[in-house]
Design an enzyme around this catalytic site. Structure first.
Site, short mmCIF file in Angstrom:
data_model
loop_
_atom_site.label_atom_id
_atom_site.label_comp_id
_atom_site.label_asym_id
_atom_site.label_seq_id
_atom_site.Cartn_x
_atom_site.Cartn_y
_atom_site.Cartn_z
N HIS A 47 74.59 119.05 -5.49
CA HIS A 47 75.13 117.87 -6.19
C HIS A 47 76.35 117.25 -5.51
N ARG A 48 76.88 117.93 -4.49
CA ARG A 48 78.04 117.34 -3.80
C ARG A 48 77.64 116.64 -2.50
N SER B 131 60.59 112.69 6.14
CA SER B 131 59.49 112.05 6.88
C SER B 131 59.12 112.84 8.13
N CYS B 132 59.99 113.80 8.53
CA CYS B 132 59.68 114.54 9.76
C CYS B 132 58.58 115.58 9.54
N TYR C 99 62.72 122.64 10.77
CA TYR C 99 63.08 122.01 9.49
C TYR C 99 61.82 121.48 8.81
N LYS D 113 60.22 122.41 5.16
CA LYS D 113 59.95 121.38 4.14
C LYS D 113 58.48 121.38 3.72
N PRO E 42 61.60 111.36 1.60
CA PRO E 42 62.42 110.22 2.00
C PRO E 42 62.38 110.01 3.52
N THR E 43 62.52 108.78 3.94
CA THR E 43 62.74 108.46 5.35
C THR E 43 64.20 108.76 5.68
N HIS F 64 73.33 112.38 11.64
CA HIS F 64 72.21 111.52 11.99
C HIS F 64 72.74 110.29 12.72
N TRP G 102 72.82 108.24 22.37
CA TRP G 102 71.89 109.25 22.88
C TRP G 102 70.49 108.67 23.13
N ARG H 203 63.09 103.81 14.02
CA ARG H 203 63.40 104.54 12.81
C ARG H 203 63.48 103.59 11.62
N ASP I 77 65.03 111.88 22.58
CA ASP I 77 64.64 110.73 21.76
C ASP I 77 64.04 111.17 20.42
N1 LIG Z 1 70.20 112.76 5.20
C1 LIG Z 1 68.99 112.34 5.49
O1 LIG Z 1 68.78 111.47 6.36
C2 LIG Z 1 67.81 112.92 4.76
C3 LIG Z 1 67.96 113.96 3.83
N2 LIG Z 1 66.82 114.43 3.18
C4 LIG Z 1 66.93 115.56 2.22
O2 LIG Z 1 67.84 115.25 1.17
C5 LIG Z 1 68.48 116.46 0.74
C6 LIG Z 1 69.99 116.31 0.80
O3 LIG Z 1 70.36 115.86 2.07
P1 LIG Z 1 71.87 115.31 2.31
O4 LIG Z 1 72.46 114.93 1.01
O5 LIG Z 1 71.78 114.33 3.43
O6 LIG Z 1 72.60 116.62 2.86
P2 LIG Z 1 74.14 117.06 2.70
O7 LIG Z 1 74.40 117.97 3.84
O8 LIG Z 1 75.01 115.87 2.47
O9 LIG Z 1 74.11 117.92 1.33
C7 LIG Z 1 73.44 119.14 1.31
C8 LIG Z 1 73.87 119.89 0.09
O10 LIG Z 1 73.20 121.13 0.07
C9 LIG Z 1 74.11 122.12 -0.36
N3 LIG Z 1 73.79 123.41 0.28
C10 LIG Z 1 73.48 123.63 1.57
N4 LIG Z 1 73.30 124.96 1.77
C11 LIG Z 1 73.50 125.56 0.56
C12 LIG Z 1 73.48 126.91 0.11
N5 LIG Z 1 73.19 127.92 0.94
N6 LIG Z 1 73.73 127.16 -1.21
C13 LIG Z 1 74.03 126.14 -2.05
N7 LIG Z 1 74.06 124.84 -1.70
C14 LIG Z 1 73.81 124.56 -0.39
C15 LIG Z 1 75.50 121.68 0.04
O11 LIG Z 1 76.41 122.17 -0.93
P3 LIG Z 1 78.02 122.23 -0.72
O12 LIG Z 1 78.44 120.82 -0.47
O13 LIG Z 1 78.53 122.76 -2.02
O14 LIG Z 1 78.25 123.14 0.46
C16 LIG Z 1 75.38 120.15 0.04
O15 LIG Z 1 75.89 119.62 -1.14
C17 LIG Z 1 67.95 117.57 1.63
O16 LIG Z 1 66.87 118.22 0.99
C18 LIG Z 1 67.46 116.82 2.86
O17 LIG Z 1 66.43 117.53 3.51
C19 LIG Z 1 65.57 113.93 3.42
C20 LIG Z 1 65.41 112.91 4.33
C21 LIG Z 1 66.50 112.34 5.06
C1 LIG Z 2 66.02 112.48 8.76
C2 LIG Z 2 65.45 113.07 10.03
O1 LIG Z 2 66.43 113.08 11.03
C3 LIG Z 2 66.20 113.85 12.17
O2 LIG Z 2 65.35 113.18 13.02
P1 LIG Z 2 65.84 111.90 13.83
O3 LIG Z 2 65.59 110.70 13.00
O4 LIG Z 2 65.23 111.95 15.20
O5 LIG Z 2 67.40 112.19 13.96
P2 LIG Z 2 68.68 111.35 14.38
O6 LIG Z 2 69.00 110.40 13.28
O7 LIG Z 2 69.71 112.35 14.77
O8 LIG Z 2 68.24 110.55 15.74
C4 LIG Z 2 67.46 109.39 15.67
C5 LIG Z 2 67.43 108.75 17.06
O9 LIG Z 2 68.73 108.18 17.32
C6 LIG Z 2 69.14 108.52 18.65
N1 LIG Z 2 70.60 108.49 18.76
C7 LIG Z 2 71.31 107.63 19.58
N2 LIG Z 2 72.63 107.87 19.50
C8 LIG Z 2 72.78 108.91 18.60
C9 LIG Z 2 73.95 109.60 18.13
O10 LIG Z 2 75.10 109.35 18.52
N3 LIG Z 2 73.70 110.59 17.19
C10 LIG Z 2 72.45 110.90 16.75
N4 LIG Z 2 72.29 111.88 15.82
N5 LIG Z 2 71.32 110.27 17.21
C11 LIG Z 2 71.50 109.29 18.14
C12 LIG Z 2 68.53 109.92 18.83
O11 LIG Z 2 68.50 110.26 20.20
C13 LIG Z 2 67.15 109.71 18.22
O12 LIG Z 2 66.30 109.08 19.13
C14 LIG Z 2 65.54 115.18 11.94
O13 LIG Z 2 66.21 116.07 12.76
C15 LIG Z 2 65.58 115.51 10.49
O14 LIG Z 2 66.88 115.77 10.06
C16 LIG Z 2 64.99 114.42 9.72
O15 LIG Z 2 64.16 114.65 8.87
#
Ligand SMILES: NC(=O)C1=CN([C@@H]2O[C@H](COP(=O)(O)OP(=O)(O)OC[C@H]3O[C@@H](n4cnc5c(N)ncnc54)[C@H](OP(=O)(O)O)[C@@H]3O)[C@@H](O)[C@H]2O)C=CC1
Ligand SMILES: C[C@H]1O[C@H](OP(=O)(O)OP(=O)(O)OC[C@H]2O[C@@H](n3cnc4c(=O)[nH]c(N)nc43)[C@H](O)[C@@H]2O)[C@@H](O)[C@@H](O)C1=O
Length: 319
Positions: A10-11, A107-108, A135, A139, A162-163, A178, A206, A213, A273
């Protein structure tokens, strides 16, 4: 409105957005635990938590999350921690008779070279993208765990895919984040530095800039989760996205313009990439009655404003 809803994670960026969305709609019985209070990798602790708290609904937004470099650098943590977290939550929810479980995948999970846009039925039809297969496999097991409970016991356990997400409370650590938050920080810090010294130093990004995306603003995702909570779904797996994508190069130009950075962009082609494209087919969620509202330009502007207001306090996840 008075159902006891446990938001795992939730955080985090997603979990906190879901919490705010539920509160805004009048849900008053929300519970959450930090990872320090409840380590979801600890099965006994999770079993005890469910026996004590007895939530009626679980929304799983807890995971080990990171960008392309974090995923490819820490395969064991991204595979094992995510399986431990989700399996403990799903199994404890099932055994404490939780009737509604919303699992968040990504989406991965779809094959690297699946036809685009990605339909839910493409799952497990071909090999995954190597940089995040660890990962992705975690999932996929979460998706299948929820699907098996739905199929065998008729419980309303669903998986939303989610994407790429972005927005307030994202991770801005330049090694583990990301692409979108990384670009916001890189362009902002280069602009600040350039203004101080009167030159426009280049920003290094990078890969080639050629991959494509799709990006969904996190508050739209939270809205989709609330929609899934309040509606009966007839299947187990739903993509959640905008159905629109762009190249990483175009994203860089959009963010550079939003931030106001002027100067060269350099591309480090030694960095991966990843998947060439992972555009989601979002028609299934649209047919269910939900559609994304926040466009990319608006979402980036909102996120940059949030970033400016949280200088020095934004999250940097270290692994
Ligand atoms: N970010 C993105 O681009 C995407 C994210 N998602 C999914 O959305 C969800 C959340 O992602 P996002 O909000 O970005 O991630 P964050 O890293 O911002 O948040 C992850 C959360 O998970 C909690 N957590 C991690 N490990 C543990 C553990 N061992 N025990 C208890 N809590 C834990 C953390 O808690 P605390 O803060 O208390 O440490 C944190 O609040 C995930 O399932 C992710 O796969 C899906 C697609 C894209
Ligand atoms: C949500 C999805 O996100 C992840 O997949 P991804 O989309 O490939 O991750 P990304 O956002 O880190 O990169 C997207 C693209 O962007 C380019 N890129 C350029 N410059 C930077 C840069 O400075 N940082 C990063 N991180 N990427 C860069 C990078 O080289 C790549 O081509 C999964 O691991 C997994 O977590 C998942 O499910």
């Amino acid at each position: 409105m008075n159902k006891k809803i446990y938001i795992a994670g939730h955080r985090g960026m997603v979990g906190s957005s879901i919490w705010r969305a539920l509160e805004a709609k009048g849900y008053a019985n929300l519970i959450g635990r930090t990872s320090a209070e409840l380590d979801l990798k600890n099965q006994n602790a999770v079993v005890d938590f469910f026996q004590t708290e007895k939530p009626e609904v679980v929304i799983d937004a807890a995971a080990r999350v990171g960008g392309i470099m974090a995923n490819s650098s820490f395969p064991y943590q991204f595979l094992m921690e995510n399986m431990q977290i989700q399996n403990n939550l799903i199994d404890s929810a099932f055994h404490s008779d939780v009737q509604k479980f919303i699992f968040l995948g990504s989406s991965c999970i779809y094959p690297k070279f699946a036809p685009q846009p990605l339909k839910e039925e493409y799952l497990l039809t071909a090999p995954l993208e190597p940089t995040n297969e660890w990962y992705a496999i975690a999932k996929i097991t979460g998706v299948k765990a929820c699907e098996s409970i739905r199929k065998q016991y008729g419980k309303d356990y669903i998986s939303l895919m989610p994407t790429n997400l972005y927005g307030p409370y994202d991770n801005f650590d330049l090694n583990t984040s990301h692409v979108l938050p990384a670009m916001i920080r890189k362009f902002h810090e280069a602009k600040e530095k350039n203004e101080a010294i009167g030159v426009s130093e280049p920003v290094e990004l990078w890969g080639s800039g050629n991959p494509m995306r799709e990006f969904l603003y996190v508050e739209d995702l939270a809205d989709a989760v609330v929609f899934a909570l309040e509606n009966e779904f007839h299947d187990n797996l739903y993509n959640v996205g905008t159905g629109v994508d762009l190249t990483i190069r175009e994203l860089a130009q959009l963010i550079q313009r939003t931030v106001g950075h002027t100067g060269e962009i350099l591309w480090d082609v030694d960095k991966p990439d990843g998947t060439p494209r992972k555009l989601m087919d979002v028609s299934k969620m649209e047919n269910a009655g939900w559609k994304a509202k926040v466009g990319l330009e608006e979402g980036i502007a909102k996120t940059y404003q949030w970033f400016l207001e949280h200088q020095g306090t934004f999250k940097e996840v270290k692994i």
